[in-house]
Scaffold this active site. Structure first.
Site, PDB file in Angstrom:
ATOM      1  N   LYS A   1      -8.517  -1.177   1.027  1.00 42.93           N
ATOM      2  CA  LYS A   1      -9.492  -1.761   1.949  1.00 42.93           C
ATOM      3  C   LYS A   1     -10.256  -2.808   1.176  1.00 42.93           C
ATOM      4  CE  LYS A   1      -9.214  -0.591   6.139  1.00 42.93           C
ATOM      5  NZ  LYS A   1      -7.822  -1.033   6.042  1.00 42.93           N
TER       6      LYS A   1
ATOM      7  N   GLU B   1       0.811  -1.222   0.000  1.00 41.43           N
ATOM      8  CA  GLU B   1       0.000   0.000   0.000  1.00 41.43           C
ATOM      9  C   GLU B   1       0.844   1.272   0.000  1.00 41.43           C
ATOM     10  OE1 GLU B   1      -3.751   2.047   2.446  1.00 41.43           O
ATOM     11  OE2 GLU B   1      -2.986   0.088   3.041  1.00 41.43           O
TER      12      GLU B   1
END
Length: 418
Positions: free
Chosen positions: A239, A223
Site C-alpha cells: 500500500k 505483490e
C-alpha cells in the site's frame, strides 16, 4: 525427474513458455530475476490437468504435499461462506476458483543453474527435446486499441468523495476502489505475446501467464499474498505508490516522499494491522510479527511501500485455513474487511473476477506461494481484453490524486496496445 543445464537460460525459459502454452490449462510463473528471502523458484511452469478442482470444499480437502496450481477469484469468498449475495452480473471469464494437479512441471530453483522436468505424461527427455526443437521466440507484436473506462474522471472522483463520507461517518477506515478498462481488439492475440510484452515493459517478481479453456490472464504483479515454508507463514502487503522518473534527482525525491508520506504510511499500516489480526487466528500465540514496515521496492514505473508480516502456523491449521481467514487479502479490500466488501459491491459496477484474487502453487514439499492479481490483463478467444486499476481510499485521500494514481498504474498495460 530430469535435471540438466541448458546452454542459454533465457532462450530456454521462453521456449518452455511457448511449449506449455500449447496446453490447457497451463501456468507460467516468473520472478523476472527479483530475489527475496521467501521465494524458492526462479520460474516454474505447469501444463495439463491430471485432476482439477472447481469448488472450495473439494480443494480444502487436498493435502498440501503435491503439485497444485491455480487461482481464486475475488468472488471465491462466496464459497468460503462470506457474502453470498450477488449485486452485479457474474463474470463470464474464469471460474470462481480452479486448481489442477499438473501432468508436467518444469522449473528452475533459486541458487541452481539447471532445469528440472517432471512429467507423468511423457519421458522428461522427450519433453526436453520438444522444447529445444522450438524456434527461438520472436518479439511480440500487439494490435492497437483504446480502452473504455467504467468510470470517467468525474464519476470516479465522485465515488471517492462518497467513500470519504463513509469513512467520516465511521463505516470504515480504508477501502480499495477499482475502475475497469475494457477493449475489443481488432485481431486475436495469444496470451504468450501479451505476457512477453508486459514482462519486457514491467518485469515483476510475481509475473504470470495463465490459461484455462478459452480464458487467459497475464500479470506483472509486484505483490505477494502469502507464502508458506514449513510452518512459517508470510504475507507482504503493498500500500503506497509513487511514480518513477528518468531524472535521478526527481526519482530519489519521489522515493523519499513516498517513504515519509503520512497518508501512504497510514494506508500501509492499516493493512498490516489487518494482516496481523488474520494471522493471529491461525498462528502460534506471540509468533506474529512485522519483519519489515514501510520498506521501499523499486519497479520500472513505480515505487511501492511494502511491509512483511509473518507468523508460525499452528500445528492443527493448514494453508487452506490461512486462506479462509485472510481472503480476499486486506490490501485489495480494506478495513474492516466485511464492511468494505459491502461497499465495494455497492459502488463498483462489475464483479472483480480474477482481479484482486490470487494465483499460485503448492509443491510436493508443502511450500506454497501465491501472488495478488494486480497489474494484470485478461482476455479470451473473442478478442475481448480488460484490466482493473485502483487504490486505497482513506480520509486523507484527495479524489484527483486517487484518479492520477489509478491512471499511473494502468499506463503500463494500456501502452502495450498503443
Amino acid at each position: 525427474m530430469s535435471y540438466f543445464e541448458p546452454t542459454n537460460q533465457s532462450v530456454f525459459k521462453d521456449k518452455v513458455l511457448n511449449w506449455v502454452s500449447r496446453f490447457s490449462p497451463f501456468v507460467f510463473l516468473d520472478s523476472c530475476g527479483y530475489t527475496d528471502p521467501y521465494g524458492r523458484y526462479e520460474w516454474i511452469a505447469a501444463a495439463c490437468s491430471a485432476k482439477a478442482f472447481d469448488s472450495w470444499s473439494d480443494l480444502r480437502e487436498q493435502p498440501v504435499n503435491q503439485w497444485l496450481f491455480g487461482h481464486l477469484s475475488y468472488e471465491a469468498h462466496r464459497q468460503m461462506g462470506v457474502f453470498t449475495d450477488v449485486l452485479h452480473p457474474q463474470e463470464t471469464t474464469f471460474p470462481e476458483l480452479h486448481f489442477f494437479i499438473p501432468q508436467t512441471v518444469i522449473f528452475r530453483k533459486r541458487g541452481e543453474v539447471g532445469i528440472h522436468i517432471h512429467s507423468v505424461a511423457q519421458e522428461a527427455t522427450t519433453i526436453r527435446a520438444q522444447i529445444e526443437a522450438l524456434p527461438e521466440p520472436e518479439h511480440p507484436r500487439l494490435p492497437k486499441q483504446r480502452f473504455s473506462k467504467a468510470f470517467d474522471e468525474g464519476a470516479y472522483c465522485a465515488v471517492v468523495e462518497l467513500l470519504r463520507r463513509h469513512i467520516y461517518e465511521g463505516d470504515c477506515y480504508e477501502i480499495n476502489f477499482c475502475n475497469r478498462r475494457e477493449a475489443m481488439l481488432p485481431e486475436l492475440v495469444v496470451p504468450v505475446s501479451v505476457f512477453k510484452a508486459l514482462r519486457d515493459l514491467s518485469p515483476s517478481p510475481f509475473a504470470a501467464c495463465y490459461q484455462v479453456g478459452m480464458h487467459w490472464l497475464v500479470s506483472a504483479s509486484p505483490e505477494r499474498y502469502l507464502t508458506l515454508e514449513n510452518d512459517r507463514l508470510v504475507s507482504q502487503p503493498i500500500k503506497g505508490t509513487a511514480p518513477r522518473f528518468a531524472d535521478a534527482r526527481a526519482d530519489v525525491a519521489s522515493r523519499d516522499t513516498l517513504q515519509h508520506s503520512a497518508k501512504e504510511q497510514a494506508e500501509n499500516v492499516m493493512i498490516v494491522d489487518l494482516t496481523r489480526s488474520d494471522w493471529a487466528k491461525v498462528c502460534r500465540l506471540g509468533s506474529v510479527q512485522v519483519a519489515e514496515l514501510f520498506g521501499i521496492q523499486a519497479f520500472p514505473q513505480v515505487f511501492q511501500l511494502v511491509s512483511t508480516v509473518s507468523g508460525t502456523l499452528l500445528p492443527e491449521k493448514t494453508l487452506w485455513n490461512a486462506i479462509e481467514q485472510s481472503f480476499p487479502m486486506g490490501s485489495m479490500t480494506g478495513a474492516p474487511r466485511q464492511k468494505v466488501m459491502d461497499l465495494i459491491r455497492h459502488y463498483e459496477q462489475q464483479e472483480r473476477g480474477l482481479f484482486s484474487g490470487t494465483l499460485g502453487f503448492v509443491d510436493p514439499d508443502g511450500h506454497a506461494d501465491f501472488n495478488v492479481v494486480i497489474r494484470s490483463v485478461w482476455g479470451d478467444n473473442s478478442g475481448s481484453v480488460a484490466f482493473n486499476t485502483g487504490g486505497a481510499i482513506t480520509w486523507n485521500s484527495t479524489a484527483q490524486a486517487e484518479w492520477e494514481e489509478c491512471i499511473l498504474k494502468g499506463n503500463a498495460i494500456e501502452s502495450l496496445f498503443r
